[in-house]
Scaffold this active site. Structure first.
Site, mmCIF file in Angstrom:
data_model
loop_
_atom_site.group_PDB
_atom_site.id
_atom_site.type_symbol
_atom_site.label_atom_id
_atom_site.label_comp_id
_atom_site.label_asym_id
_atom_site.label_seq_id
_atom_site.Cartn_x
_atom_site.Cartn_y
_atom_site.Cartn_z
ATOM 1 N N ASP A 134 -7.729 -70.884 46.076
ATOM 2 C CA ASP A 134 -7.496 -69.996 47.428
ATOM 3 C C ASP A 134 -5.986 -70.139 47.860
ATOM 4 O O ASP A 134 -5.321 -71.044 47.302
ATOM 5 C CB ASP A 134 -8.721 -70.489 48.398
ATOM 6 N N GLU A 167 -5.186 -64.973 45.897
ATOM 7 C CA GLU A 167 -4.078 -64.866 47.065
ATOM 8 C C GLU A 167 -4.113 -63.668 47.700
ATOM 9 O O GLU A 167 -3.278 -63.126 48.324
ATOM 10 C CB GLU A 167 -2.773 -65.238 46.493
ATOM 11 N N TRP A 168 -5.218 -63.027 47.549
ATOM 12 C CA TRP A 168 -5.671 -61.592 48.519
ATOM 13 C C TRP A 168 -4.967 -60.482 48.090
ATOM 14 O O TRP A 168 -4.700 -59.803 48.995
ATOM 15 C CB TRP A 168 -5.467 -62.158 49.796
ATOM 16 N N GLY A 169 -4.038 -60.577 47.056
ATOM 17 C CA GLY A 169 -3.383 -59.149 46.662
ATOM 18 C C GLY A 169 -2.147 -59.041 47.318
ATOM 19 O O GLY A 169 -1.312 -58.035 47.353
ATOM 20 N N ASP A 189 -10.731 -60.363 52.139
ATOM 21 C CA ASP A 189 -12.049 -60.662 52.115
ATOM 22 C C ASP A 189 -12.919 -59.301 52.575
ATOM 23 O O ASP A 189 -12.967 -58.854 53.435
ATOM 24 C CB ASP A 189 -12.425 -61.945 53.026
#
Ligand code: GLA
Length: 367
Positions: A134, A167-169, A189
């Site tokens: 994460d 890393e959420w884009g 998320d």
């Protein structure tokens, strides 16, 4: 696909499994994980392809041990992680774990910055098959450099481990993560809400060129069974299958309804996700209410077509086949993959009724 992308055979089709986060957050323990692993077997999900049991944030004790190793929270995981991994392996499943690239996990627990090689080695000793890394508490760090270090650390640990980059884009990981990890998150998320599903879906429309065998775009884990309506659950699942997304169930498998189980194990929808060609769908039409997504399949005569209805009413949708890989004169065979039944032969177009917030999935095959 580009030069240098991973092709190590660890994730030839998108990984499938279960992850604790969406339903349980940090409230996880040994018993939940073992009961879930048993449920994967008993419900037929393992045999439908769901192999990885992944514990997300919340498994570790608040401090590393004296030698600097991560340790499991002794109240939640009294038997320790190695024993848990063994139990899961004995059920014919694989075991996944979570850490964070920064100074702390998103839940404020110890994370891996500066400990990448040590943690990868420890995970390998425990029998870990999959690690999600994460991106909380990473101020000033370069995602590319951090995940490159993780890839090296896993390599040095000498155990095959799938690397899930999370890393959420933010730093366009689709442009660089394919050389380092097997999957990378493309978005924030997911939530168990229809608006979250469609917002994430819209972010995937231009990403199809970047994914393929052993390196997949990850639009986040599934919310099927977590509160969407039945049609929405089916649409969410069908679209994730079209996207060649990793299929990580995120619900409570110990008490899911038959309807939810039927969605997660729908054989012909799962087969689209797992199609060996690994070609993520493109969106070919989007007029606000109706989306049409198409993906090529390993059988070059066939395409999967998904018709999504975002509107408030049931809609009849006509799809012209010309331009979708067929000539106007081609006669095609059409199969409805939710119904698991042949629709018949068509020429030029297919017409289907799609429920509000629903998705029809068709397999169209040239003779
Ligand atoms: C981030 C990730 C989630 C989950 C949580 C855990 O928000 O994107 O998938 O792992 O952290 O704290």
């Amino acid at each position: 696909m580009g030069i240098g992308k991973l092709s190590d055979g660890l994730a030839p089709t998108p990984p499938m499994g279960w992850n604790s986060w969406n339903r349980f957050g940090a409230k996880i323990d040994e018993r939940l994980v073992i009961e879930t692993a048993e449920a994967l077997v008993e419900t037929g999900m393992r045999d439908a392809g769901y192999r990885y049991v992944v514990i997300d944030d919340g498994w570790m004790a608040p401090e590393r041990d004296r030698s600097g190793d991560l340790v499991a929270d002794p109240a939640k995981f009294p038997g320790g992680i190695a024993t848990l991994a063994n139990t899961i392996h004995a059920l014919g499943l694989r075991f996944g774990i979570y850490t964070d690239a920064g100074t702390k996990t998103c839940q404020g627990l110890p994370a891996s910055l500066g400990y990448e090689f040590r943690d990868a080695r420890r995970f390998a000793q425990w029998g870990v098959d999959y690690v999600k890394v994460d991106w909380c508490h990473t101020d000033g760090l370069s995602p590319r450099a951090c995940y490159a270090k993780w890839a090296m650390a896993i390599h040095a640990a000498r155990r095959p481990i799938v690397l899930s980059i999370c890393e959420w884009g933010r730093a366009r990981p689709w442009e660089w993560a394919g050389t380092l990890g097997h999957l990378w998150r493309t978005c924030w998320d997911i939530q168990p809400e229809w608006s979250s599903v469609t917002t994430i879906l819209d972010r995937q429309a231009d990403l199809h060129a970047y994914s393929g065998p052993d390196h997949w775009n990850d639009p986040d884990m599934l919310e099927v069974g977590n509160g969407l309506s039945p049609s929405e659950d089916r649409a969410h699942f069908a679209l994730w299958a079209m996207l060649a997304a990793p299929l990580m169930a995120g619900n409570d498998l110990r008490q899911m309804s038959d309807d939810v189980r039927a969605i997660l194990t729908a054989p012909e929808i799962v087969a689209i996700d797992q199609d060996a060609r690994g070609m993520q769908a493109r969106r070919v039409r989007s007029d606000g209410e109706i989306d049409i997504w198409v993906r090529g399949l390993v059988d070059a005569r066939a395409f999967a077509i998904t018709l999504l209805n975002r509107g408030p009413q049931e809609r009849e949708v006509r799809v012209g086949l010309n331009g979708l890989g067929f000539a106007a004169t081609d006669v095609v065979r059409v199969r409805d993959l939710w119904q698991r039944s042949d629709v018949g032969e068509r020429r030029g177009e297919v017409v289907t009724t799609v429920a509000s917030h629903g998705a029809a999935v068709l397999r169209v095959e040239r003779y």
